[in-house]
Design a protein around this motif. Structure first.
Motif, PDB file in Angstrom:
ATOM      1  N   ARG A   1     -28.255  39.400 -39.443  1.00 26.05           N
ATOM      2  CA  ARG A   1     -27.534  38.556 -40.409  1.00 26.05           C
ATOM      3  C   ARG A   1     -28.479  37.533 -41.030  1.00 26.05           C
ATOM      4  N   ARG A   2     -29.345  36.964 -40.187  1.00 22.93           N
ATOM      5  CA  ARG A   2     -30.304  35.955 -40.668  1.00 22.93           C
ATOM      6  C   ARG A   2     -31.175  36.523 -41.790  1.00 22.93           C
ATOM      7  N   HIS A   3     -31.437  37.831 -41.732  1.00 18.64           N
ATOM      8  CA  HIS A   3     -32.315  38.434 -42.742  1.00 18.64           C
ATOM      9  C   HIS A   3     -31.536  39.262 -43.769  1.00 18.64           C
ATOM     10  N   GLY A   4     -30.219  39.044 -43.799  1.00 13.09           N
ATOM     11  CA  GLY A   4     -29.410  39.672 -44.837  1.00 13.09           C
ATOM     12  C   GLY A   4     -29.145  41.150 -44.633  1.00 13.09           C
ATOM     13  N   ALA A   5     -29.354  41.643 -43.405  1.00 12.65           N
ATOM     14  CA  ALA A   5     -29.072  43.067 -43.138  1.00 12.65           C
ATOM     15  C   ALA A   5     -27.732  43.188 -42.432  1.00 12.65           C
ATOM     16  N   ARG A   6     -27.090  44.324 -42.641  1.00 11.60           N
ATOM     17  CA  ARG A   6     -25.845  44.598 -41.930  1.00 11.60           C
ATOM     18  C   ARG A   6     -26.157  45.343 -40.650  1.00 11.60           C
ATOM     19  N   ILE A   7     -25.188  45.313 -39.715  1.00  7.53           N
ATOM     20  CA  ILE A   7     -25.418  46.036 -38.465  1.00  7.53           C
ATOM     21  C   ILE A   7     -24.300  47.025 -38.175  1.00  7.53           C
ATOM     22  N   VAL A   8     -24.709  48.260 -37.924  1.00  2.00           N
ATOM     23  CA  VAL A   8     -23.799  49.326 -37.502  1.00  2.00           C
ATOM     24  C   VAL A   8     -24.088  49.592 -36.024  1.00  2.00           C
ATOM     25  N   VAL A   9     -23.043  49.573 -35.210  1.00  2.00           N
ATOM     26  CA  VAL A   9     -23.226  49.738 -33.765  1.00  2.00           C
ATOM     27  C   VAL A   9     -22.583  51.042 -33.293  1.00  2.00           C
ATOM     28  N   ASP A  10     -23.370  51.812 -32.548  1.00  2.00           N
ATOM     29  CA  ASP A  10     -22.883  53.050 -31.934  1.00  2.00           C
ATOM     30  C   ASP A  10     -22.383  52.700 -30.532  1.00  2.00           C
ATOM     31  N   ALA A  11     -21.067  52.676 -30.375  1.00  2.00           N
ATOM     32  CA  ALA A  11     -20.473  52.277 -29.092  1.00  2.00           C
ATOM     33  C   ALA A  11     -19.998  53.490 -28.294  1.00  2.00           C
ATOM     34  N   ALA A  12     -20.633  54.640 -28.519  1.00  2.00           N
ATOM     35  CA  ALA A  12     -20.179  55.867 -27.846  1.00  2.00           C
ATOM     36  C   ALA A  12     -20.128  55.687 -26.326  1.00  2.00           C
ATOM     37  N   GLN A  13     -21.110  54.984 -25.763  1.00  2.84           N
ATOM     38  CA  GLN A  13     -21.147  54.833 -24.305  1.00  2.84           C
ATOM     39  C   GLN A  13     -20.434  53.581 -23.810  1.00  2.84           C
ATOM     40  N   THR A  14     -20.157  52.639 -24.688  1.00  3.60           N
ATOM     41  CA  THR A  14     -19.668  51.347 -24.198  1.00  3.60           C
ATOM     42  C   THR A  14     -18.205  51.049 -24.540  1.00  3.60           C
TER      43      THR A  14
ATOM     44  N   GLY B   1     -20.540  39.765 -33.988  1.00  2.71           N
ATOM     45  CA  GLY B   1     -21.037  39.795 -35.365  1.00  2.71           C
ATOM     46  C   GLY B   1     -21.286  41.203 -35.878  1.00  2.71           C
ATOM     47  N   ILE B   2     -20.450  42.148 -35.449  1.00  3.66           N
ATOM     48  CA  ILE B   2     -20.632  43.558 -35.821  1.00  3.66           C
ATOM     49  C   ILE B   2     -19.983  43.838 -37.178  1.00  3.66           C
ATOM     50  N   ASP B   3     -20.723  44.526 -38.058  1.00  2.15           N
ATOM     51  CA  ASP B   3     -20.164  44.907 -39.367  1.00  2.15           C
ATOM     52  C   ASP B   3     -19.382  46.211 -39.260  1.00  2.15           C
ATOM     53  N   VAL B   4     -19.973  47.195 -38.611  1.00  2.00           N
ATOM     54  CA  VAL B   4     -19.283  48.474 -38.403  1.00  2.00           C
ATOM     55  C   VAL B   4     -19.489  48.891 -36.950  1.00  2.00           C
ATOM     56  N   LEU B   5     -18.389  49.246 -36.296  1.00  2.00           N
ATOM     57  CA  LEU B   5     -18.450  49.728 -34.916  1.00  2.00           C
ATOM     58  C   LEU B   5     -17.951  51.177 -34.916  1.00  2.00           C
TER      59      LEU B   5
ATOM     60  N   TYR C   1     -23.997  57.091 -44.393  1.00  2.00           N
ATOM     61  CA  TYR C   1     -24.022  57.605 -45.770  1.00  2.00           C
ATOM     62  C   TYR C   1     -23.300  56.661 -46.729  1.00  2.00           C
ATOM     63  N   GLY C   2     -22.392  55.844 -46.199  1.00  2.00           N
ATOM     64  CA  GLY C   2     -21.673  54.906 -47.053  1.00  2.00           C
ATOM     65  C   GLY C   2     -22.478  53.660 -47.390  1.00  2.00           C
ATOM     66  N   LEU C   3     -23.306  53.228 -46.452  1.00  2.00           N
ATOM     67  CA  LEU C   3     -23.983  51.934 -46.631  1.00  2.00           C
ATOM     68  C   LEU C   3     -25.425  52.044 -47.103  1.00  2.00           C
ATOM     69  N   ILE C   4     -26.022  53.230 -46.954  1.00  2.00           N
ATOM     70  CA  ILE C   4     -27.451  53.355 -47.270  1.00  2.00           C
ATOM     71  C   ILE C   4     -27.652  54.073 -48.605  1.00  2.00           C
ATOM     72  N   ARG C   5     -28.540  53.509 -49.424  1.00  2.00           N
ATOM     73  CA  ARG C   5     -28.858  54.102 -50.735  1.00  2.00           C
ATOM     74  C   ARG C   5     -30.350  54.431 -50.788  1.00  2.00           C
ATOM     75  N   PRO C   6     -30.744  55.404 -51.621  1.00  2.00           N
ATOM     76  CA  PRO C   6     -32.169  55.696 -51.772  1.00  2.00           C
ATOM     77  C   PRO C   6     -32.932  54.416 -52.118  1.00  2.00           C
ATOM     78  N   GLY C   7     -34.079  54.252 -51.486  1.00  2.00           N
ATOM     79  CA  GLY C   7     -34.871  53.053 -51.716  1.00  2.00           C
ATOM     80  C   GLY C   7     -34.633  51.970 -50.669  1.00  2.00           C
ATOM     81  N   ASP C   8     -33.529  52.091 -49.910  1.00  2.00           N
ATOM     82  CA  ASP C   8     -33.243  51.085 -48.878  1.00  2.00           C
ATOM     83  C   ASP C   8     -34.185  51.240 -47.689  1.00  2.00           C
ATOM     84  N   ARG C   9     -34.393  50.124 -46.991  1.00  2.00           N
ATOM     85  CA  ARG C   9     -35.093  50.169 -45.703  1.00  2.00           C
ATOM     86  C   ARG C   9     -34.056  50.020 -44.599  1.00  2.00           C
ATOM     87  N   VAL C  10     -34.126  50.903 -43.618  1.00  2.00           N
ATOM     88  CA  VAL C  10     -33.184  50.885 -42.501  1.00  2.00           C
ATOM     89  C   VAL C  10     -33.982  50.760 -41.214  1.00  2.00           C
TER      90      VAL C  10
END
Lengths: 83, 395
Positions: free
Chosen positions: B164-177, B189-193, B81-90
């Motif tokens: 990163r090459r395409h200018g997107a950020r990455i959020v990683v769900d590390a619940a299992q790891t 190269g993780i933006d949000v873990l 909810y913090g990083l995504i805005r209406p109109g964004d592609r995820v």
């Protein structure tokens, strides 16, 4: 300890204490004097004479500080020290 | 009793975890960061020690970039909810847990475009295919580090590089790891873990958090008292206070700190090697058996400590009940809050039986479970078997 550092958040106060103690500096968390900073409840006492070592150390560890103060008994309180 | 549900929550915990909670409640019971007295400072110290331990575990330079939440779901909601805005592609994958899919499906109703990259029937992703989807201007990639159903590990480092090459950020769900695989946030190269405290980190339930890369501003989901900047009615913008409104679960965080310190002492690599040995033993034992389907990659290096399987002629819930009542083996059955992942594996809507191994499990327990599954499979081959009939419901 005649120096006092005020912070924006207690998180940084606790980290500052940890960093200073780890590097052999005297440091003690105290209730923050209200007249210095309304930002958080705690402040850190340290040796003001060692500020040239202490402040860069905190900067390296990315501890955010609000202000640095020196206690001068004759003026009856804390005074902001030049940064 | 054999506990094989560590993927849901780890059990038992190291004794130091309960001891730390008791110690905090008895001795450091102030409100952290709210007052200047000794109990408040003691509580704040407990929180900061845990924050430092978490930072050390994930190789985070600056502990201020770690904020505590109540669990991984909460952390993922803050990130999405913090990083995504209406109109964004995820862009996301087809093996995500509902902790990712439900916020995304909701965001979709607010004008966000969600693209799901299909994984293969083992849960593996084709990074080239992912890149195609990212190439047309995606704002964010959100992906699990490992599937909670099949255990398949996704190549997060490669995926982050492509994002990163395409200018997107990455959020990683590390619940299992988190705690079961080494995670170096900068190297990957993780933006949000997003992590949970009560699985691989050995903390109590109700703990978790997120790491936010230096320089990335993540607006809060919840605003309120932080104990800092109290003269202002506007939420502070600095980490971790920006994301930590309201009094934290200090007792839980005390336990989490003890869990993480236990993990650092043991070594995450040792945990990973142990779980991999158990997983390999289990997969080999089950694959050799008639009437058992094992899901996920064949290569044990490609999965975390999770084994999902099904028994021909018996539903997952029947198998789970028999494992518990006849053999004292505790597993999780059904859809594991991940319908998308089950569709990917071809196990929707029936689901699977899942074993989730942990540090405290042994090879002898795995062998006992393999024998138990062999017995259940033989019962299932006899349609008139009373044990299975008793477990069936009639409409």
């Amino acid at each position: 300890m005649d120096g006092l550092i005020s912070f924006f958040a207690s998180h940084h106060a606790i980290r500052a204490e940890t960093v200073l103690k780890r590097h052999g500096h005297a440091a003690r968390l105290v209730p923050g004097p209200r007249e210095l900073s309304p930002n958080c409840g705690v402040a850190l006492r340290f040796e003001f004479a060692r500020r040239d070592e202490v402040l860069p150390l905190l900067a390296i560890h990315r501890v955010r500080i609000d202000g640095v103060h020196e206690y001068r008994p004759r003026t009856d309180g804390w005074e902001a020290a030049p940064r | 009793m054999i506990y094989f549900d560590n993927a849901a929550t780890s059990w038992p915990k190291p004794p130091s975890v309960a001891a730390a909670i008791r110690e905090q409640m008895a001795g450091a019971g102030g409100n952290p960061g709210r007052s200047g007295h000794r109990l408040s400072i003691a509580a704040a110290r407990v929180v900061e020690e845990t924050r430092e331990a978490v930072a050390r575990l994930f190789h985070i330079d600056n502990p201020s970039r770690v904020a505590f939440t109540t669990n991984a779901t909460h952390a993922l909601n803050v990130a999405l909810y913090g990083l995504i805005r209406p109109g964004d592609r995820v862009v996301t994958t087809s093996v995500e847990h509902n902790s990712v899919m439900r916020p995304l499906r909701h965001l979709e109703t607010t004008g966000v475009c969600v693209e799901v990259v299909p994984c293969d029937a083992n849960g593996s992703i084709d990074v080239g295919r992912l890149e195609d989807r990212l190439a047309s201007g995606a704002r964010l990639l959100v992906a699990t580090h490992a599937s909670n159903v099949a255990g398949t590990i996704l190549p997060i480092g490669e995926m982050a590089a492509v994002a990163r090459r395409h200018g997107a950020r990455i959020v990683v769900d590390a619940a299992q790891t988190a705690g079961t695989m080494p995670i170096h946030v900068a190297a990957l190269g993780i933006d949000v873990l997003a992590f949970t405290g009560h699985k691989g980190l050995f903390g109590p339930t109700g703990t978790g958090g997120l790491y936010v890369r230096e320089g990335l501003e993540l607006p809060p989901l919840v605003r309120g008292g932080t104990g800092s900047d109290s003269a202002h009615e506007v939420q502070p913008d600095f980490m971790p206070d920006a994301l930590e409104s309201g009094t934290l679960n200090v007792a839980g965080i005390a336990g989490l700190g003890a869990g993480v310190r236990f993990l650092i002492d043991v070594g995450v690599e040792a945990v990973q090697a142990h779980e991999r040995a158990l997983t390999t033993r289990c997969v080999e034992g089950l694959r050799a058996m008639e009437g058992i389907a094992v899901y996920g990659p064949a290569d044990p290096v490609a999965r975390c400590g999770i084994v999902s399987f099904s028994v021909a002629g018996a539903s997952p819930s029947e198998v789970g009940l028999l494992l518990d009542e006849s053999f004292g083996i505790l597993a999780r059955t059904g859809l594991h809050c991940a319908p998308a992942a089950h569709r990917t594996l071809g196990t929707f809507p029936t689901g699977t039986v899942r074993f989730g191994f942990g540090w405290f499990n042994t090879a002898a327990e795995v062998d006992a479970a393999i024998d138990a599954v062999r017995q259940i499979a033989s019962w299932a081959r006899t349609p008139s078997n009373a044990r299975l009939r008793n477990a069936q419901w009639t409409a």
